[in-house]
Motif scaffolding. Structure first.
Motif, short mmCIF file in Angstrom:
data_model
loop_
_atom_site.label_atom_id
_atom_site.label_comp_id
_atom_site.label_asym_id
_atom_site.label_seq_id
_atom_site.Cartn_x
_atom_site.Cartn_y
_atom_site.Cartn_z
N ASP A 9 16.16 -30.07 3.06
CA ASP A 9 14.95 -30.54 2.38
C ASP A 9 13.79 -30.45 3.36
O ASP A 9 13.95 -30.76 4.56
CB ASP A 9 15.13 -31.99 1.90
N ASP A 10 12.62 -30.03 2.88
CA ASP A 10 11.46 -29.91 3.78
C ASP A 10 10.79 -31.25 4.03
O ASP A 10 9.96 -31.36 4.93
CB ASP A 10 10.44 -28.91 3.21
N GLU A 11 11.14 -32.27 3.26
CA GLU A 11 10.57 -33.60 3.49
C GLU A 11 11.44 -34.35 4.50
O GLU A 11 12.60 -34.68 4.22
CB GLU A 11 10.50 -34.38 2.18
N GLU A 12 10.86 -34.64 5.63
CA GLU A 12 11.62 -35.26 6.72
C GLU A 12 12.15 -36.63 6.33
O GLU A 12 13.31 -36.96 6.63
CB GLU A 12 10.74 -35.38 7.97
N ASN A 13 11.33 -37.43 5.67
CA ASN A 13 11.77 -38.77 5.27
C ASN A 13 12.97 -38.70 4.31
O ASN A 13 13.90 -39.51 4.39
CB ASN A 13 10.62 -39.53 4.61
N CYS A 52 20.83 -29.33 -1.47
CA CYS A 52 19.70 -28.43 -1.18
C CYS A 52 18.57 -28.63 -2.17
O CYS A 52 18.77 -28.58 -3.39
CB CYS A 52 20.20 -26.98 -1.22
N ASP A 53 17.36 -28.85 -1.63
CA ASP A 53 16.18 -28.96 -2.48
C ASP A 53 15.81 -27.57 -2.99
O ASP A 53 16.16 -26.55 -2.38
CB ASP A 53 15.02 -29.55 -1.66
N ILE A 54 15.08 -27.51 -4.11
CA ILE A 54 14.71 -26.21 -4.67
C ILE A 54 13.40 -25.71 -4.09
O ILE A 54 13.31 -24.56 -3.64
CB ILE A 54 14.61 -26.30 -6.22
N ARG A 55 12.37 -26.56 -4.05
CA ARG A 55 11.06 -26.14 -3.55
C ARG A 55 10.96 -26.43 -2.05
O ARG A 55 10.89 -27.58 -1.64
CB ARG A 55 9.95 -26.85 -4.30
N MET A 56 10.93 -25.33 -1.26
CA MET A 56 10.82 -25.45 0.20
C MET A 56 10.07 -24.23 0.73
O MET A 56 10.10 -23.16 0.12
CB MET A 56 12.21 -25.50 0.86
N PRO A 57 9.38 -24.38 1.87
CA PRO A 57 8.72 -23.22 2.48
C PRO A 57 9.74 -22.28 3.14
O PRO A 57 10.92 -22.61 3.25
CB PRO A 57 7.79 -23.87 3.52
#
Length: 455
Positions: A9-13, A52-57
């Motif tokens: 996930d691109d969000e660290e939190n 796994c998140d879908i939206r990531m850079p």
């Protein structure tokens, strides 16, 4: 051992929160900030599950999933989707993801999906192990069994497959008589020759003679050209005469001559032709009784009955049901392109508790039907036919005492086996409770289970 989970996930939190929660639940959790980093980590070490998140850079979840699947890396992928990306998550499941959870989610939702994924993996591993055991110890050609009587039949097949002796295969409809015939052919010295099968009860009497022996031009109204019969087609190989008990008396005489002389004459022909054919016949009828009562030629019966093999019905080899179910799961998994299908414990209990009057053929049809009805990767009780999911009365309707004997001892054995099966089904396999229902000692039940070969 702890299950290893990779959180992408691109969000660290979000990553930290998920990893902390998973570690608290006993998992070993590792983080990755995008799909590219996750691929590198999944290639370097094996993970049981990947959240796994879908939206990531850099590389999004869809790109990660496709590359992960193409590389055939180990692990079960579960997608995480924010509002508005549910359709994308469903598309990911079509690409090979196991499931998805929508953000924001509660911890219990993640844990529930993981528990379901763990159960699926456990069932898949159990089926894989069972398939390996079946292939190594309990299979003979396409026949699958660990029943002692069936293992004796395997030995009989090995002994008779290399000789030309006629074989008569007896057993109820659906017990696998043609499979035994094919096993004899393909494991013997005639395996390079043709295997030709014909159902004597499915072809009208007027056509059966021409089908078996062939005909010459002009022999009858529609005979516009010479035609070879099945005996000639099977030359050098095996001719399997299924439902031989339905063969008309007039053709029984001609078949007897072929067995005695080793030659056939086409319908309307004047010249006999020698053939080198091994005859294997099969019937669900009591052919000895038919011969004694004049419904089947006695001399032909003795010619066919040189080497007899009697197949037990499925209700007398209940220990084979898990093996057969797994065999058909593999077969139809390849056919339907869904090789990961597994059976739920509840469905397996119902399959083991049913009487199977149609024998192995009915079981195979049941599994094929369940494949069509099941949407996910677990074949559950809801996909089984009503008669299989029925109560004890429906189960009793599937139980039949043997019709080929008047032995009270045999009938008592079948009844004992049926009552034990019902007691185990009712108690979920608890032998102590089953013994109490049967009103026998636990030790007596263990003895009976061993005697009947019931697991």
């Amino acid at each position: 051992m702890k299950k290893r989970i990779l959180v992408v996930d691109d969000e660290e939190n979000m990553r930290h929160m998920l990893c902390a929660m998973l570690r608290k639940q006993g998992y070993e959790a590792v983080e990755a900030a995008d799909g590219e980093a996750a691929l590198a980590q999944a290639s370097a070490a094996a993970y049981d599950f990947i959240l796994c998140d879908i939206r990531m850079p850099i590389m999004d979840g869809v790109g990660f999933l496709r590359t992960f699947q193409k590389a055939e890396l180990p692990g079960t992928v579960i997608m995480m989707s924010a509002y508005g990306t549910v359709d994308a998550a469903i598309a990911c499941m079509k690409e090979g993801a196991y499931d998805y959870v929508s953000k924001p989610f509660k911890n219990d939702e993640i844990l529930l999906v993981l528990r379901k994924a763990e159960e699926r993996e456990r069932l898949k591993n159990e089926n894989r192990r069972l398939r390996e055991v079946v292939g190594r110890e309990y299979a003979f050609g396409s026949i699958v069994s660990r029943n002692p009587r069936m293992r004796e039949i395997f030995d009989l097949i090995r002994k008779v497959c290399d000789v030309r002796t006629t074989v008569l295969i007896l057993g109820e409809s659906g017990t696998g008589k043609e499979l035994v015939a094919r096993a004899i052919h393909h494991n013997g010295s005639r395996s390079d020759g043709p295997f030709v099968a014909v159902n004597c009860g499915a072809i009208p009497e007027s056509l059966l003679e021409s089908e078996l022996f062939g005909h010459v031009r002009g022999a009858f109204t529609d005979a516009s050209s010479d035609r070879a019969g099945l005996f000639e087609e099977a030359n050098g190989g095996t001719l399997f005469l299924d439902e031989i008990g339905e063969m008309p008396p007039a053709l029984q005489v001609k078949l007897l001559r072929v067995l005695q002389e080793g030659e056939v004459r086409r319908v309307g022909g004047s010249k006999a032709q020698r053939v080198d054919v091994r005859i294997i016949s099969a019937t669900s009828r009591d052919l000895a009784r038919d011969a004694a009562e004049g419904r089947f030629r006695e001399d032909l019966f003795f010619r066919l009955n040189v080497f007899a093999i009697t197949l037990p019905p499925l209700r007398e080899r209940l220990e084979d049901i898990p093996l057969l179910v797994n065999h058909f799961l593999h077969k139809y998994g390849e056919s339907f392109g869904r090789s990961g299908m597994v059976v739920s414990p509840e469905a397996m209990k119902l399959l083991a508790a049913y009487g199977w009057p149609g024998n192995v053929r009915e079981l195979e049809n049941c599994i094929e039907r369940a494949f069509i009805l099941s949407d996910g990767e677990i074949l559950d009780a809801g996909s089984l036919p009503d008669v299989v999911r029925g109560d004890s009365a429906a189960s009793a309707a599937g139980f039949h005492l043997p019709e080929d004997t008047l032995s009270i001892k045999r009938a008592e054995e079948c009844l004992e086996r049926e009552f034990i099966r019902r007691a185990l089904a009712k108690t979920g396999g608890n032998r102590t409770h089953a013994a109490r229902l049967l009103e026998i000692s636990h030790r007596a039940l263990l003895y009976k289970l061993k005697e009947f070969g019931i697991d």
